[in-house]
Each structure stands twice: as structure tokens, then as C-alpha cells.
Design an enzyme around this catalytic site. Structure first.
Site, short mmCIF file in Angstrom:
data_model
loop_
_atom_site.label_atom_id
_atom_site.label_comp_id
_atom_site.label_asym_id
_atom_site.label_seq_id
_atom_site.Cartn_x
_atom_site.Cartn_y
_atom_site.Cartn_z
N ASN A 277 0.85 -1.20 0.00
CA ASN A 277 0.00 0.00 0.00
C ASN A 277 0.90 1.26 0.00
OD1 ASN A 277 0.99 -0.32 2.61
ND2 ASN A 277 -0.76 0.75 3.47
N CYS A 279 1.91 3.68 2.03
CA CYS A 279 2.96 4.00 3.02
C CYS A 279 3.81 2.80 3.39
CB CYS A 279 2.31 4.63 4.24
SG CYS A 279 1.38 6.11 3.81
N GLU A 281 3.24 -0.22 4.82
CA GLU A 281 3.10 -1.10 5.98
C GLU A 281 2.34 -2.39 5.68
OE1 GLU A 281 1.77 1.82 5.59
OE2 GLU A 281 -0.25 1.99 6.41
P1 ADP Z 1 -4.75 7.83 8.67
O1 ADP Z 1 -4.04 8.39 9.86
O2 ADP Z 1 -5.40 8.89 7.83
O3 ADP Z 1 -5.72 6.75 8.99
P2 ADP Z 1 -2.16 6.71 7.87
O4 ADP Z 1 -1.27 7.90 7.83
O5 ADP Z 1 -2.04 5.79 9.03
O6 ADP Z 1 -3.69 7.18 7.68
O7 ADP Z 1 -1.94 5.87 6.54
C1 ADP Z 1 -2.40 4.54 6.48
C2 ADP Z 1 -2.69 4.14 5.07
O8 ADP Z 1 -3.83 4.86 4.60
C3 ADP Z 1 -1.60 4.46 4.06
O9 ADP Z 1 -0.59 3.51 3.99
C4 ADP Z 1 -2.41 4.48 2.79
O10 ADP Z 1 -2.66 3.16 2.34
C5 ADP Z 1 -3.69 5.13 3.24
N1 ADP Z 1 -3.67 6.59 3.04
C6 ADP Z 1 -3.12 7.53 3.82
N2 ADP Z 1 -3.29 8.77 3.32
C7 ADP Z 1 -3.96 8.62 2.17
C8 ADP Z 1 -4.44 9.50 1.15
N3 ADP Z 1 -4.29 10.82 1.20
N4 ADP Z 1 -5.10 8.94 0.11
C9 ADP Z 1 -5.28 7.63 0.04
N5 ADP Z 1 -4.86 6.76 0.94
C10 ADP Z 1 -4.20 7.23 1.99
#
Ligand code: ADP
Length: 578
Positions: A277, A279, A281
Site C-alpha cells: 500500500n 505508506c 506497511e
Molecule cells: P490515517 O491516519 O489517515 O488513517 P495513515 O497515515 O495511518 O492514515 O496511513 C495509512 C494508510 O492509509 C496508508 O498507507 C495508505 O494506504 C492510506 N492513506 C493515507 N493517506 C492517504 C491519502 N491521502 N489517500 C489515500 N490513501 C491514503
């Protein structure tokens, strides 16, 4: 089972702004139509709806209450799409998807379409472009020359640029290319111009053989993705240096260690894992997705100062409830494409992780830059992984194992409900909502400006730090002013060593310590760990290459570095003064 006592989560000013801008439901005229408490109630109700299928109305009502308390108490938050979309017409709840990109025009543009359908629901998308024939290769139907993966990626990037996710945020992508693809060097340098592929994170998929060749100063073969023929050789150390140089200059690419990922693949019979995905993880098969959720470690510290410790019993109990929550999310999620629904149903991957690790250490009086911090990291990760596995086994007894599970497979002989159970997400937004440090990262700074929500600048001073300064008999306002100007405590004269070490920030933590913390978590986490190894502005490309090599030696599944100052318009900026 004991009830979780609810000390409601304090919603900070920043959290409120983020919630209002993107998360709280609005009425037809665009006015905010729910409070944060309503939001948690909406999510709890929608997710516990899955319990109706297994236990009936009594169970659903009981779990609805527990799920609501998990969130209102600030103990647990699911990933952003769940908070945004649960109980709404959209109903797509997953943050992470991987889509296949076959080497045909239909395949490539089908993937662009699939990406658009996923991104408009708030999901992030990852792709392996390794199957695409290299630039200049023959196109049989036209006799022309192929564009190559990097050129096609720009189409994905442009499409993402134009899809606003429900008007809330722009999409995010991961692009992976194998190191033995003939276009690897063009891929490595694709973001160096500072304008291309801005909606992509890049990872080079490297093998153990490549890393060994780099260490030994040998060459390695480039392989044509369509024919499997060897079409050239490159010097492995030179390619690793090129990656390090690009990452030094712009943060991309990171590395994805394909063999470490393959060794942990719970269902190798379904095929190899080629991408993650956005980021990093969650390594996923084509069309797989993963629901993430994070426990807030800052809320799991008992006592204060030297007597403070992790409340293990509560961690285990909360982890069990969160696993059930995430398994329920798979049941009620509305997938935008049929193959996504099928892949999610086959392996039922979830990723429970943590946020607030740095805040927990501060509360326990432990410096992030210490052996003790690494030991605590290992401890937390083991408790989390064991509790999640036990809970998933319990669910398998109740609901059956994931359909692709087989006895004697890599997961062993005990049926389990979810092919993977743990992952450490960045919690970029969740951390703000919960008012704690992101994921397992150290505090980035003690006072900083955060560029958020389309350019707005928010100023934040760490409240724990303010309190600690006062406890040391220091004038917090003057100290905070100094920190605000200089960015970090170590730059301020006459600060007691205990205070300095306890509030060590990301750039002061040496790379080896960042890596050790990441490795301590990765040892127990069955997906991957999102972590950035921060480097000071003066770090060299050789320093970056050393971090890459060490990450591989430690058995990590991936590595990302970020040298401070190497990206314009960065999300976090040190110092709050001018
Ligand atoms: P959050 O804090 O918004 O839940 P995270 O920073 O923990 O999100 O990121 C987790 C995952 O969510 C990322 O690896 C990615 O798959 C998805 N993600 C994060 N930001 C975005 C975005 N702007 N658009 C689409 N997917 C995102």
C-alpha cells in the site's frame, strides 16, 4: 469480560479542525451534522452490524457499546476511510489496496480505471509496474516502441491528481519496480525533478541476491519482464548508490525487500507479493486490501515517571476487541470492485498497530534514543502480536478460518481467522485526532508549524514538554520560546540532561536507533512497519546507502529515509518562528 473504563478522549483544537474539515458528516446544505461523539457512535453501530450475521441483535448491541468505548476513550481508532465512510452510502472502509498492472493496453488502462474507483472512496493504492515491458521495447501490434513503466506511471499520477477523494483528500499511491527491470535507473531517478509523480511513493523491489551482489561488488542481471531473457548487467553497488543518492536528494525511492516479504507471505500458494500500500506497511497480493486500526499506547501507561509502566493486561484486552472490530469491518465494507471483495474475503487481512509510542516513552521517563526504548518496543510488539493472534484464533473457532487457510500451511495447524493481523501504520491523521505522537515515530519537534488542510499553518507546542519544563522549575514560556526558535531542545543552552534526553526528537535520534526500533517491531509484526529514518541536513548519500544495507541485514521488509530539508513544502517544519 471487564468493561473498558471510559475517560473520554480530550479533543484538541487541532483535532477538532481536522475532524470538522474531513470527517464529520454534513447535511445537504454542507453544514456539519454530527459531533465527534456522534461520529464514533455512527462507526460503532455500522461496524457492529456485522455481529448480526454471527450472534444476533444481542451480540450486536453489546459489541456496538464496546466499539464505541474503544474510540470515545481514545484507546483505538480505525483507519480514516472507516471513520469517514462507516454508516454512509459509500460504505468503503479500507485504507489499503494493491491493484495489478498487466502488460497490455487494456490491462494498464483498466488499472487506471480501477485506481480511480478505489481512490474516490478514500482508499490508497499500490502497484507493481514490474510486468510492463521496458521503454523502447517492441510493440507487436503497431511495430512501434513501448513507453515503459515510468512513462505509464505518469498517467496514473495525473489521474490521481484529478480525483479528490469525496472532496476530502487527494489519493496516495505506491509504485514498485523490481531492481532487475531494465528501466530501474529511470525509475530510481523519476522524482528527482521535484515535479513528476508527486502522488506516488516509490519503492525499488530488491532481492537478497541483489543486496549480496552490492556488498560483494558484483554485477547482477537485468531481466526482460515479458520474455524472461537476460538483457544486460549492472553493477549492484552502483545501482544501490544511485538509489541512495536519489533518496538523499528527494526522499524517494525507498526499498522493498522482496525476499523478506516472501518469507512472511502467509499464503504463498496464492502467488508472490510484489507490492505494498502507499505508506508501505502492508504487503498485498493483487486485489487484496487491508483494514488498519491503531491502539493508542499513550493511554496504556499506568502511573507516572520512574514508576510508570505499560498496562499489559489492558493492552491485550483492547487488542482482542480491536481485532474483532477489524474483522467486522471486512464484513460490512462495500468494495468498489468485485475482485476486491473476493480477495478480501479469501484472506481477511487486517493490520492492528499502535500510535503514541513516543508519548508512552516520555510518560515512562525513557529516552527514545536508549536501549531501554528498543526493549520496550519489542515488548509492546510481542504483546500486540500474541494478543491479536489469540483473538484471531478465537474468531476462527466462532466464525471459521479465512477460506484460503490450510492446515499445515505457513500459519501452522491452528485455524486463524485473518491471514495477517498486525501492521504499524503512520497514523498521520489518526495521531492528530487522538492527540498523540504518530505511529512509532519519535516526536518530530517540540514546537512546530504543521502545514495542514490545504496550506493552513497550525502551530503546535508539545503539552507534555510544557508540563515537564515546569516540573524542572524552568519557565516554560521562555523555554518554549527558545525551542520554538531553535526547533529542538539540544540547541537550547542550560537545559538539564534528563529533560534533554527524555524529549529527544527525530533528527537527534541517530539512524541506528531508528532502525533498531523499527526492527524490534518488525520482529513480531506480520505485515510491515511504516517508519521513516530521519537524517539531518548534513547527512551524505553514503549515510543513506549505509542505512539501506543495515535495514536489509536487520531483516526489515522495507526502508524509507528522509533527509531534513530535501523536500519543498514538507508537511512538518521545524521551529515555529520565522
Ligand atoms: P490515517 O491516519 O489517515 O488513517 P495513515 O497515515 O495511518 O492514515 O496511513 C495509512 C494508510 O492509509 C496508508 O498507507 C495508505 O494506504 C492510506 N492513506 C493515507 N493517506 C492517504 C491519502 N491521502 N489517500 C489515500 N490513501 C491514503
Amino acid at each position: 469480560m471487564e468493561e473498558v473504563p471510559v475517560k473520554p478522549l480530550h479533543i484538541s483544537e487541532n483535532a477538532r479542525r481536522v475532524l470538522e474539515a474531513r470527517y464529520l458528516r454534513r447535511d445537504a446544505r454542507g453544514r456539519i451534522a454530527e459531533s465527534p461523539e456522534d461520529l464514533f457512535a455512527r462507526v460503532a453501530r455500522a461496524v457492529a452490524g456485522a455481529e448480526l450475521r454471527f450472534g444476533g441483535p444481542g451480540a450486536a448491541a453489546r459489541w456496538e457499546g464496546r466499539f464505541r468505548r474503544l474510540m470515545t476513550g481514545g484507546y483505538f481508532l480505525p483507519n480514516s476511510p472507516t471513520l469517514m465512510n462507516a454508516g454512509t452510502a459509500l460504505g468503503q472502509l479500507s485504507a489499503c489496496f494493491v491493484l495489478p498492472v498487466p502488460d497490455t493496453m487494456e490491462g494498464i488502462f483498466g488499472a487506471v480505471r480501477d485506481m480511480a474507483l478505489v481512490q474516490r472512496t478514500g482508499g490508497g493504492t499500490g502497484f507493481s509496474f514490474s510486468r510492463l515491458r521496458p521503454a523502447g521495447d517492441l510493440v507487436a501490434s503497431t511495430g512501434g516502441a513501448a513507453s515503459g513503466p515510468v512513462s505509464f506511471m505518469k498517467i496514473f499520477d495525473c489521474a490521481t491528481e484529478n480525483i479528490r477523494q469525496g472532496g476530502k483528500r487527494r489519493g496516495a499511491n505506491m509504485g514498485v519496480l523490481r531492481v532487475d527491470h531494465p528501466d530501474v535507473l529511470a525509475f530510481v531517478r523519476a522524482k528527482l525533478d521535484g515535479v513528476s509523480l508527486q502522488n506516488f511513493n516509490l519503492s525499488v523491489g530488491v532481492t537478497d541476491a541483489f543486496m549480496e551482489a552490492a556488498a560483494a561488488g558484483r554485477t547482477y542481471p537485468l531481466v526482460h519482464p515479458r520474455t524472461g531473457e537476460r538483457v544486460g548487467r549492472l553493477d549492484a553497488a552502483e545501482v544501490l548508490a544511485a538509489m541512495a543518492e536519489a533518496a538523499w536528494a528527494c526522499g524517494d525511492p525507498g526499498l522493498l525487500f522482496l525476499d523478506a516479504v516472501a518469507r512472511a507471505n502467509p499464503v504463498p500458494e496464492l502467488g508472490p507479493i510484489e507490492a505494498t500500500n502507499p505508506c508501505g506497511e502492508v504487503p498485498l497480493l493483487p486485489y487484496e486490501s487491508c483494514n488498519l486500526g491503531s491502539l493508542n499506547l499513550a493511554r496504556l501507561v499506568r502511573g507516572d515517571g520512574t514508576g510508570a509502566r505499560l498496562d499489559r493486561r489492558r493492552l491485550r484486552r483492547l487488542a482482542a476487541e480491536a481485532v474483532r472490530f477489524l474483522d467486522d469491518v471486512i464484513e460490512v465494507c462495500r468494495y468498489p470492485l468485485q475482485p476486491l471483495a473476493e480477495a478480501a474475503a479469501a484472506t481477511r487481512k487486517i493490520g492492528l498497530g499502535v500510535m503514541g509510542f513516543a508519548e508512552m516513552l516520555v510518560r515512562m521517563g525513557i529516552s527514545y534514543d536508549s536501549d531501554e526504548a528498543v526493549a520496550v518496543a519489542g515488548d509492546v510488539a510481542r504483546e500486540l502480536a500474541e494478543a491479536a493472534l489469540a483473538a484471531s484464533r478465537e474468531l476462527a473457532r466462532e466464525r471459521g478460518p479465512y477460506p484460503a487457510w490450510r492446515r499445515g500451511g505457513p500459519a501452522g495447524d491452528v485455524p486463524v481467522r485473518n491471514a495477517t493481523r498486525t501492521a504499524i501504520a503512520p497514523t498521520g491523521t489518526l495521531g492528530i485526532i487522538a492527540g498523540t505522537s504518530a505511529g512509532i515515530e519519535p516526536f518530530f519537534a517540540l514546537a512546530y508549524r504543521r502545514r495542514a488542510l490545504d496550506g493552513e499553518i497550525l502551530t503546535e507546542v508539545n503539552p507534555l514538554f510544557e508540563a515537564a519544563a515546569r516540573a524542572h522549575g524552568l519557565d516554560p514560556r521562555r523555554l518554549v520560546e527558545d525551542v520554538r526558535r531553535r526547533g529542538r531542545l539540544s540547541a537550547v543552552p542550560d537545559v538539564p540532561e534528563t529533560l534533554r534526553s527524555r524529549f529527544v526528537t527525530a533528527l537527534e535520534v541517530p539512524p541506528e536507533r531508528h532502525l533498531a526500533v523499527q526492527a524490534a517491531f518488525q520482529r513480531h509484526v506480520d505485515n510491515s512497519v511504516s517508519k521513516t529514518v530521519n537524517l539531518p541536513p548534513a547527512a551524505t548519500p553514503a549515510d543513506v546507502a549505509a542505512v539501506f544495507r543495515r535495514a536489509w541485514e536487520l531483516g526489515l521488509k522495507g526502508i524509507t529515509v528522509y533527509r531534513y530539508g530535501s523536500k519543498a513544502g514538507q508537511v512538518l517544519e521545524l521551529g515555529a518562528g520565522d
